[in-house]
Design an enzyme around this catalytic site. Structure first.
Site, PDB file in Angstrom:
ATOM      1  N   THR A  73      48.654  23.391  39.021  1.00  0.00           N
ATOM      2  CA  THR A  73      47.400  22.045  38.367  1.00  0.00           C
ATOM      3  C   THR A  73      47.909  21.500  37.548  1.00  0.00           C
ATOM      4  O   THR A  73      47.530  19.811  38.302  1.00  0.00           O
ATOM      5  CB  THR A  73      45.928  22.970  37.179  1.00  0.00           C
ATOM      6  N   ASN A 154      43.165  29.307  48.963  1.00  0.00           N
ATOM      7  CA  ASN A 154      43.263  30.451  48.195  1.00  0.00           C
ATOM      8  C   ASN A 154      42.116  31.420  48.143  1.00  0.00           C
ATOM      9  O   ASN A 154      42.279  32.586  47.940  1.00  0.00           O
ATOM     10  CB  ASN A 154      42.642  30.224  46.795  1.00  0.00           C
ATOM     11  N   GLN A 182      49.350  28.923  47.869  1.00  0.00           N
ATOM     12  CA  GLN A 182      48.851  30.544  48.234  1.00  0.00           C
ATOM     13  C   GLN A 182      49.419  30.916  49.481  1.00  0.00           C
ATOM     14  O   GLN A 182      49.544  31.651  50.216  1.00  0.00           O
ATOM     15  CB  GLN A 182      47.210  30.269  48.768  1.00  0.00           C
ATOM     16  N   SER A 202      53.010  27.194  42.407  1.00  0.00           N
ATOM     17  CA  SER A 202      53.034  28.042  40.780  1.00  0.00           C
ATOM     18  C   SER A 202      53.978  29.249  41.154  1.00  0.00           C
ATOM     19  O   SER A 202      53.460  30.167  41.565  1.00  0.00           O
ATOM     20  CB  SER A 202      51.790  28.530  40.831  1.00  0.00           C
ATOM     21  N   CYS A 327      39.220  30.509  39.497  1.00  0.00           N
ATOM     22  CA  CYS A 327      38.905  30.029  38.110  1.00  0.00           C
ATOM     23  C   CYS A 327      37.443  29.592  38.538  1.00  0.00           C
ATOM     24  O   CYS A 327      36.334  28.344  37.967  1.00  0.00           O
ATOM     25  CB  CYS A 327      39.778  28.333  38.430  1.00  0.00           C
TER      26      CYS A 327
END
Ligand SMILES: Cc1ncc(COP(=O)(O)O)c(CN[C@@H](CS)C(=O)O)c1O
Length: 386
Positions: A73, A154, A182, A202, A327
């Site tokens: 993010t 995702n 992803q 990430s 999310c």
């Protein structure tokens, strides 16, 4: 009850080898790498090694840059907002081209810039769920500053044609960013094969720790920092480096790339076994052709079965899955991804995402299939619309 975790696109187990590699930096070697005394100096070789693992993992050139940050993010926001301050704000290039499939950390950053005079095009995917290089080319103009297209979605696992999109952007002289969160650890990701200018990832998506991520910048690409302050990361990102996190991310990257064959042979077979079991039920739609998806993900819509109800049944049996991205899990809105690829309203509310990992076992898949079979029959009997 033995629990079964099938929500790896939300986050993953930290590989025990990663945890072991991180341990010393919480208790023995806890110095600040910017310190000039022995406590700081002694951790630097481990950071250098971790950076080498990250560069190798995405086949980055030594002269390229990788900025270590807190998560994708942050990386996505750094690119979108950084491009605004470095290019869009001061020049006539006021356009960004992205897609309707992106993660909210791209979509919302773009929406924020729309309030600051930036024109954003959100490309719709075709019926296969893909954004084609042709549709990107058609959307470009001499005012386009940046294209941002995610490598893998995702929710569905659908892989975008990044090599072709990169060729179009390179030819038209437009910066290209890809959100590879992803894709890393599921398919080969090479910035040498696919010449993107920016790439985000990430660690907690490939069995590394939460709270640490990376942003790749191609050699010569300049981007202002999102976080200002100290001189860490060569001035690209202020803040004391999370030494344990970076060491863990480097180790996780190396392990993830090494496990790609396993992911694409064993994990894919287990995913296909689960998918085939779902498809044995009538009126089940799996989103995306198998060969166009990451090997660990299946996103299925089961007509007559509310996604939330199915997730609840699975959870009662100790099985963790999701109706889509974590999310958005609180939102009862239809999945924007399903809506974007043309699913009708009912279908867009019946999605369930099952995402495996290299730690998923055959026994876990067999148990999940048995629970799913019972849950689908039970919930359809209760349904008023099926
Ligand atoms: C493609 C993509 N891009 C960015 C992010 C954000 O990663 P962070 O480490 O949380 O910043 C994610 C995280 N998607 C999780 C949580 S929303 C999911 O359940 O799908 C992602 O999938």
């Amino acid at each position: 009850m033995e629990r079964i975790y099938l929500d790896n696109n939300a986050t993953t187990l930290v590989d025990p080898a990663v945890r072991e590699a991180m341990e010393p930096f919480y208790c023995h070697m806890y110095g600040n790498p910017n310190s000039l005394h022995s406590f700081g100096i002694e951790v630097r070789p481990y950071l250098n090694r971790a950076m080498e693992q990250l560069y190798a993992g995405i086949e980055a050139d030594d002269e390229d840059n990788i900025i270590v940050n807190s998560c994708a993010t942050e990386g996505n926001n750094t690119v979108i907002l950084g491009m605004y301050f470095s290019l869009l704000k001061e020049t006539r290039k006021k356009r960004i081209v992205t897609t309707q499939l992106e993660h909210p950390s791209i979509r919302e950053a773009c929406r924020f810039l729309e309030n600051h005079g930036v024109k954003v095009t959100y490309l719709a995917p075709d019926s296969r769920g893909l954004v084609t290089a042709e549709s990107v080319a058609e959307a470009l103009s001499d005012q386009t500053a940046l294209v941002s297209v995610m490598w893998a979605n995702n929710e569905t696992g659908l892989l975008q044609p990044m090599k072709e999109i990169a060729a179009v952007c390179r030819e038209r002289g437009v910066y290209l960013h890809t959100d590879a969160v992803q894709a890393i650890g599921k398919v080969p990701v090479s910035v040498r094969e696919v010449p993107v200018d920016f790439l985000t990832f990430s660690a907690h998506k490939f069995h590394g720790p939460k709270g640490v991520g990376g942003l790749y910048l191609r050699k010569g690409v300049v981007l202002p920092p999102l976080l200002h302050g100290g001189e860490q990361m060569g001035g690209h990102r202020a803040g004391t480096v999370d030494v344990a996190g970076l060491v863990g991310m480097g180790q996780a990257m190396e392990l993830a790339v090494t496990a790609l064959d396993y992911e694409n042979l064993v994990v894919r077979r287990l995913r296909d076994k689960l998918e085939d079991a779902l498809l044995r039920h009538a009126d089940v739609l799996v989103i995306g052709e198998r060969d166009l998806r990451t090997p660990n993900t299946v996103y299925a819509s089961i007509r007559g079965v509310e996604g939330e109800a199915l997730i609840w049944d699975l959870n009662q049996a100790g099985i963790a899955a999701s109706t889509g991205s974590a999310c958005a899990s609180e939102s009862l809105e239809a999945s924007p991804i399903l809506t974007a690829i043309g699913a009708d309203r009912e279908l867009a509310h019946t999605g369930v995402r099952l995402s495996l990992s290299r730690f998923t076992t055959e026994q876990e898949i067999d148990t999940t299939i048995a629970v799913l079979d019972r849950a689908i029959v039970r919930l359809r009997q209760l349904s008023t619309s099926y």
